[in-house]
Design a protein around this motif. Sequence first.
Motif, short mmCIF file in Angstrom:
data_model
loop_
_atom_site.label_atom_id
_atom_site.label_comp_id
_atom_site.label_asym_id
_atom_site.label_seq_id
_atom_site.Cartn_x
_atom_site.Cartn_y
_atom_site.Cartn_z
N UNK A 1 5.28 -20.58 17.63
CA UNK A 1 4.24 -20.03 16.78
C UNK A 1 4.53 -18.56 16.43
N UNK A 2 5.05 -17.78 17.39
CA UNK A 2 5.37 -16.39 17.13
C UNK A 2 6.52 -16.27 16.14
N UNK B 1 6.56 -14.36 12.46
CA UNK B 1 7.54 -13.33 12.12
C UNK B 1 8.18 -13.60 10.76
N UNK B 2 8.35 -14.88 10.42
CA UNK B 2 8.93 -15.21 9.11
C UNK B 2 7.89 -15.19 7.97
N UNK B 3 6.65 -14.85 8.28
CA UNK B 3 5.64 -14.72 7.23
C UNK B 3 5.08 -16.02 6.73
N UNK B 4 5.12 -17.04 7.52
CA UNK B 4 4.57 -18.34 7.12
C UNK B 4 3.05 -18.20 7.07
N UNK C 1 0.98 -22.57 9.45
CA UNK C 1 1.34 -22.49 10.88
C UNK C 1 0.42 -23.38 11.71
N UNK C 2 -0.89 -23.37 11.31
CA UNK C 2 -1.85 -24.20 12.05
C UNK C 2 -1.52 -25.67 11.93
#
Length: 427
Positions: free
Chosen positions: A14-15, A19-22, A27-28
Motif C-alpha cells: 500500500x505504501x 509513493x507512485x501517486x496512485x 489503491x483501496x
Amino acid sequence: MEQAYDNMSWDALEQVLQMFGIPVKMIGLIMKCVKGARFSFNINGKASKWITTANGFPQVKELQYLGVQLLLRRPVRADFQFHIDSVLQKLNSWGEKGGRNLHLAVDRAGPLKARLTWRMIQKLESLFSRVITAKYGDDVWNIKYKSNTSVAWKVLNEGARYLKPLLRWRVANGRSIDVVNDVWLLDMSFSKWPIMADCLGLEGLKLNHFINSNGSWKKEEFLCYFNEDLIPVIIQIKIEYEMLEDFMEEIHSLYGKTIIARAYETHYRSKQDFEAVSGFNSWLKKLKMMARVEVFWWRLSRGVIPTNEFLKFRKIYNDDQCVRGCGEVENMSHITSMCNHLREVLKKIHEWGIFVPVFNSMEDCLSELKCPSMTAPNVVILYFNDVYWNWKNRNEVAHGKEANTISATAANVLSTAYLSSNPLIAS
C-alpha cells in the motif's frame, strides 16, 4: 509481489502504491483484492472449499533435520525419547520373529583377530611374520604370556583360539602334530571323539611316532593304540614327505564366506552348545544316579556316543542301521527314545505298575524331563537307567553276545535305579 524466497507484506504494498501517486480510490480497490480475498477452484465441475489468502512470517516452533531436533539449548534425553521408543519397538518386533542376527560386537573381536593370525600363517615370508617369529617363535597356538609380551602377540594368540577349530594339519613329518589334541584326521581331534582309541597311551605322543624315516606309516604301531576299523582310515592320509614341516589347511573351504564369518559361526555354535550342555549337566548331577549312568548321559549330551550313524559318517563302519533289527538309522534320538527294545522294556515296566513316559526324539526327552527332575526325580532316574541298559545290551549284541530278555533288562533297570546296586539279573 512474490519472490523466490520471501513475500511482500500488504502494508508495504500500500505504501509503494501511494509513493507512485496512485489514486486513493484505486489503491483501496487493489487492497480489497489482496487483503481478505477468497478463492475457490472448479474441480471436475464442483467448487472446492473457500481458500482465504494470508501474508506474514510463520512462527517456527520446532525445527528438525533427519528426524533429529535442532535446538538452541543443550539436548536432554527427553528430546530423543521418540527415537529411542521407535528403535526399541522395532527390536522387540524382530525378537518376536526370531531375531535379525543382532549380536554383541565383543563376540566379533575374536573372529576378526583370527583373520590376522591366518594371514600370518599363510605369509610366513612377510616382514610381520618374520619379526613375530624371531621374537616369540612360530607356536602361536600355545598361549604363554610374559611380563613384556606385546599386544600384537596377544592378539595373534587370541585369534589362534578362534581359528584352530577351522584348520586341520597336513602331515609332513608329524613332529608338530599332537595325536590327541590336534586335528589331523577328518575334522575333529581325538580328544573330542567317542572312545575309539587308547587315549591314555596316546597322551603326549607326536604323530611322528607313527611315521617311518622313509615317509610311510608304521602300520604295526597303529595296532597298539587304535581300533582295527580306524586304521584303514588313518592309512589313507597322504604324508607330504617332500615338505619340510607340517602345515595347516582349512577343513571346509566354503565359497562366499570369509574366515571371519566361519570363525564367528563356529564360536557362536559352540557357545550355544555349551549353554545347553551346562544347563543339562546342572540338573543331571542333582539326580545323584550311579556314576556310570551319569557319565553315559553326560556323553550323550555332548554327542560323543559312537552310534552307527556316527561310525558310518566317519567311514569306520558301513552300516548305520540299528543292530537290534529296528530297521531305523541308529542315531542319538534312536537310542534315547525310538529303539523298539527300549520301548518294550518301558512297556514291561508299565505292566509292573510303574509309569515311565515315552518320547519321540532326544530333544523332547531332555526338554520334558527337566521339570520332573525336580518334582519327580525317580521317574527321570528310571528312564535314564532304561536308556543306559538298552545301550549296554546293544553293545553286547554288536559283539556277538546273546541279548538279554525284556524282563531281565527291566529288572536290571529297576535294581540300578532304586537300589543303587549291581544288576540283579545278568542274562
